[in-house]
Design a protein around this motif. Structure first.
Motif, PDB file in Angstrom:
ATOM      1  N   ASP A 292       0.825  -1.204   0.000  1.00  0.00           N
ATOM      2  CA  ASP A 292       0.000   0.000   0.000  1.00  0.00           C
ATOM      3  C   ASP A 292       0.859   1.253   0.000  1.00  0.00           C
ATOM      4  O   ASP A 292       2.009   1.250   0.473  1.00  0.00           O
ATOM      5  CB  ASP A 292      -0.915   0.023   1.234  1.00  0.00           C
ATOM      6  N   GLU A 293       0.276   2.323  -0.524  1.00  0.00           N
ATOM      7  CA  GLU A 293       0.870   3.664  -0.486  1.00  0.00           C
ATOM      8  C   GLU A 293       2.255   3.712  -1.114  1.00  0.00           C
ATOM      9  O   GLU A 293       3.144   4.440  -0.670  1.00  0.00           O
ATOM     10  CB  GLU A 293       0.919   4.180   0.963  1.00  0.00           C
ATOM     11  N   GLY A 294       2.482   2.887  -2.136  1.00  0.00           N
ATOM     12  CA  GLY A 294       3.718   2.952  -2.896  1.00  0.00           C
ATOM     13  C   GLY A 294       4.910   2.270  -2.266  1.00  0.00           C
ATOM     14  O   GLY A 294       6.016   2.314  -2.833  1.00  0.00           O
ATOM     15  N   GLU A 295       4.740   1.622  -1.121  1.00  0.00           N
ATOM     16  CA  GLU A 295       5.885   0.942  -0.492  1.00  0.00           C
ATOM     17  C   GLU A 295       6.283  -0.260  -1.334  1.00  0.00           C
ATOM     18  O   GLU A 295       5.448  -0.980  -1.880  1.00  0.00           O
ATOM     19  CB  GLU A 295       5.514   0.464   0.915  1.00  0.00           C
ATOM     20  N   GLU A 296       7.588  -0.498  -1.449  1.00  0.00           N
ATOM     21  CA  GLU A 296       8.086  -1.662  -2.170  1.00  0.00           C
ATOM     22  C   GLU A 296       9.341  -2.187  -1.492  1.00  0.00           C
ATOM     23  O   GLU A 296      10.035  -1.460  -0.777  1.00  0.00           O
ATOM     24  CB  GLU A 296       8.365  -1.335  -3.638  1.00  0.00           C
ATOM     25  N   ALA A 297       9.615  -3.476  -1.690  1.00  0.00           N
ATOM     26  CA  ALA A 297      10.776  -4.102  -1.068  1.00  0.00           C
ATOM     27  C   ALA A 297      11.185  -5.314  -1.888  1.00  0.00           C
ATOM     28  O   ALA A 297      10.341  -5.971  -2.512  1.00  0.00           O
ATOM     29  CB  ALA A 297      10.464  -4.527   0.367  1.00  0.00           C
ATOM     30  N   ILE A 298      12.475  -5.614  -1.876  1.00  0.00           N
ATOM     31  CA  ILE A 298      12.954  -6.832  -2.530  1.00  0.00           C
ATOM     32  C   ILE A 298      12.670  -8.016  -1.609  1.00  0.00           C
ATOM     33  O   ILE A 298      12.892  -7.954  -0.397  1.00  0.00           O
ATOM     34  CB  ILE A 298      14.459  -6.725  -2.844  1.00  0.00           C
ATOM     35  N   ALA A 299      12.143  -9.085  -2.189  1.00  0.00           N
ATOM     36  CA  ALA A 299      11.846 -10.298  -1.423  1.00  0.00           C
ATOM     37  C   ALA A 299      12.487 -11.490  -2.115  1.00  0.00           C
ATOM     38  O   ALA A 299      12.463 -11.596  -3.350  1.00  0.00           O
ATOM     39  CB  ALA A 299      10.333 -10.501  -1.309  1.00  0.00           C
ATOM     40  N   LEU A 300      13.085 -12.377  -1.325  1.00  0.00           N
ATOM     41  CA  LEU A 300      13.708 -13.591  -1.849  1.00  0.00           C
ATOM     42  C   LEU A 300      12.917 -14.813  -1.386  1.00  0.00           C
ATOM     43  O   LEU A 300      12.488 -14.887  -0.224  1.00  0.00           O
ATOM     44  CB  LEU A 300      15.155 -13.709  -1.362  1.00  0.00           C
TER      45      LEU A 300
END
Length: 571
Positions: A292-300
């Motif tokens: 939500d709200e533009g949050e992003e993260a790399i996930a493995l």
């Protein structure tokens, strides 16, 4: 009804964008008309079928104790913000503002609206349980609308919502709806399977899908040859994959440590380098998780080398709205080493999940998070918050229930039921007073059927190279009378007489009274797929007419005096 008075624009050619039989035949036979990407008009024949299908759905729901309502199609966006789905639902949710800058959405589903209705109307446990439903137009802004009614943007849907004082009663109603849906699809003449499913954007703790078996289906279903287990591939599970068989003393044993592996960046190359079965390797799959709200993260995500990551499972495992591809440049910028990633020694802020089948496993090889280095003799911990079911079940895997062999088939999702619990009632503040006067959130279930999609599903299962073959409960008419040559008075009179007899007996009849050649009339009959046809013409001199069962084009000659009784017997 007379064909000469109907609007039935049949066509010889298929639309250029149509590939599925249902899409081709529903348009060619004059049931529907395309007006834009994923948008269709229902013409008189199509509306008759849609009403027939809707009636079956309504009859069974009403018999099961459900109550029909009709909610507003335009929904205040604030309700979706209260539930937390305004961002999570994604771009399929069509958002807009009115002239006063108030925000609204076009309802793709109505959980929020129904909870809002009940929280204003139901105050006590004495008013429960309650199952409310509607059969209403929905809109989802599909990125790739295709396959006609199978995946449109605007469609007719039955959505129902039940409200309960506790989970036990919700599960009772869930079972009631499973049985009710089974009756609906059985009445419509469909070959279907009930499968375990992912709850997706709807949420909740458990769900089942009703899949019409068809090679053209978009969904991949896992089924067992030894029991009744079935699941959408997004939710399918299996027995843990067995290790390869080795001769005594040949099973690989590795002392823990680092190993220089220059240029070895794929599972195939790693297996060849170490002369190991991929079962002993750990595969890393990197994605960018969007929130939500533009949050992003790399996930493995880590699975065995001979497994694949199922993306929906992976998305759920990190609580993301969506997973998208991530570039090597982005991985390196985050401190990761593409081709050499493992779950130890990761940089801060990297989210990772290990497939649960790897829990406690040892003697593995995986990336060391260093350039040209792998770790050997890796032991996976028993205790961690990072485990989840990640694998895509494959053909030949074993059933967790009975040990039977799993295989894949294709299906069309026509129904989906969910155990919601308090997923919507809690954030929306929908409560009732229990026996002790204490405020408690409603425990909910939700239940959907793609009513307009059912038309496509029926034809995908019931067609031939001539056209549609409608089932008894779904057909626009029970019988079509084809007057071979209306210019011949005796044929016209015989057709009219039979038409009057059947109409007076309450049979839905289409009389083809057009001054057309016999060939085009028969082609239209075959294309439209009405279950029974009667040809009044060439056998008239013998006191007979030809009766045709559309399914299989089975023909028989019947004496005119017996014709009405023969038709009534078959319908």
């Amino acid at each position: 009804m007379r064909f000469s008075r109907m609007l039935i624009p049949t066509a010889k050619e298929a639309p250029s964008d149509a590939v599925l039989p249902s899409h081709i035949y529903l348009i060619r036979a004059g049931y529907i008309q395309s007006v834009g990407a994923g948008l269709y008009n229902f013409l008189p024949l199509g509306k008759r079928v849609l009403d027939k299908v809707r009636a079956v759905v309504k009859e069974e729901l009403d018999r099961a104790g459900c109550l029909e309502v009709d909610l507003a199609f335009v929904t205040p966006a604030e309700l979706w913000r209260e539930s937390g789905r305004f961002e999570k639902y994604g771009k399929e949710l069509l958002r807009f503002t009115d002239r006063k800058e108030n925000e609204f959405v076009l309802g793709p589903t109505h959980e929020e609206m129904m909870v809002n209705l009940v929280r204003q109307s139901v105050k006590s446990y004495k008013q429960l349980p309650l199952n409310l439903y509607q059969i209403k137009t929905k809109f989802r802004d599909e990125i790739r609308p295709r396959f006609g009614l199978m995946r449109g943007r605007e469609f007719l849907m039955k959505d129902g919502y039940s409200f309960h004082k506790d989970e036990a009663d919700m599960k009772r109603e869930f079972d009631n709806m499973e049985a009710t849906y089974s009756r609906i699809f059985t009445r419509l003449g469909l070959d279907f399977r009930i499968v375990e499913a992912d709850s997706g954007a709807i949420g909740g703790s458990g769900s089942k899908e009703f899949m019409v078996l068809a090679d053209s289906g978009e969904d991949t279903i896992i089924v067992c040859d030894g029991c009744d287990y079935g699941a959408n591939i997004e939710a399918a599970t299996r027995a843990p994959k067995a290790a390869p068989r080795y001769e005594e003393g040949e099973e690989p044993m590795m002392s823990p440590g680092e190993f220089h592996t220059p240029g070895v960046t794929t599972i195939d190359a790693l297996a060849e380098f170490f002369h190991l079965d991929p079962h002993h390797l750990v595969k890393a799959v990197a994605k960018k998780a969007l929130y939500d709200e533009g949050e992003e993260a790399i996930a493995l995500f880590f699975v065995r080398g001979n497994d694949e990551v199922e993306e929906t499972k992976a998305c759920n495992a990190v609580g993301a709205n969506e997973l998208i591809d991530v570039s090597e440049e982005e991985l390196r910028a985050a401190g990761l080493t593409p081709g050499y990633m493992g779950f130890t020694g990761l940089p801060e802020g990297i989210r990772y999940v290990i497939d649960r089948e790897l829990r406690g496993e040892g003697n593995l090889v995986m990336g060391a998070n260093k350039e040209e280095v792998h770790l050997v003799g890796v032991q996976v911990p028993d205790v961690s918050e990072h485990f989840a079911d990640l694998v895509a079940v494959q053909e030949g895997d074993r059933c967790a229930r009975c040990g039977g062999r799993l295989s894949t088939t294709k299906g069309i999702e026509v129904g989906h039921i969910f155990q919601l619990g308090t997923r919507y009632s809690e954030p929306l503040g929908a409560t009732f007073l229990d026996e002790n006067g204490k405020a408690r959130p409603f425990v909910m279930g939700t239940y959907g059927i793609g009513v307009s999609r059912l038309l496509a599903a029926i034809i995908e299962q019931h067609h031939d190279d001539r056209g549609c073959i409608w089932t008894r409960e779904s057909a626009p008419f029970a019988v079509e009378i084809i007057v071979s040559n209306v210019k011949k008075e005796e044929e016209k009179e015989a057709g009219e007489k039979l038409y009057r007899q059947l109409t007076e007996a309450g049979v839905e009849v289409l009389l083809d009274d057009r001054p057309e050649r016999f060939g085009p009339k028969m082609s239209d009959f075959e294309l439209m797929g009405i279950p029974l046809g009667v040809v009044v013409g060439k056998k008239l001199a013998e006191g007979k007419a030809e009766l045709i069962i559309r399914d299989g084009m089975v023909r028989s000659d019947v004496a005119l005096e017996d014709l009405s009784a023969a038709i009534l017997e078959r319908i």
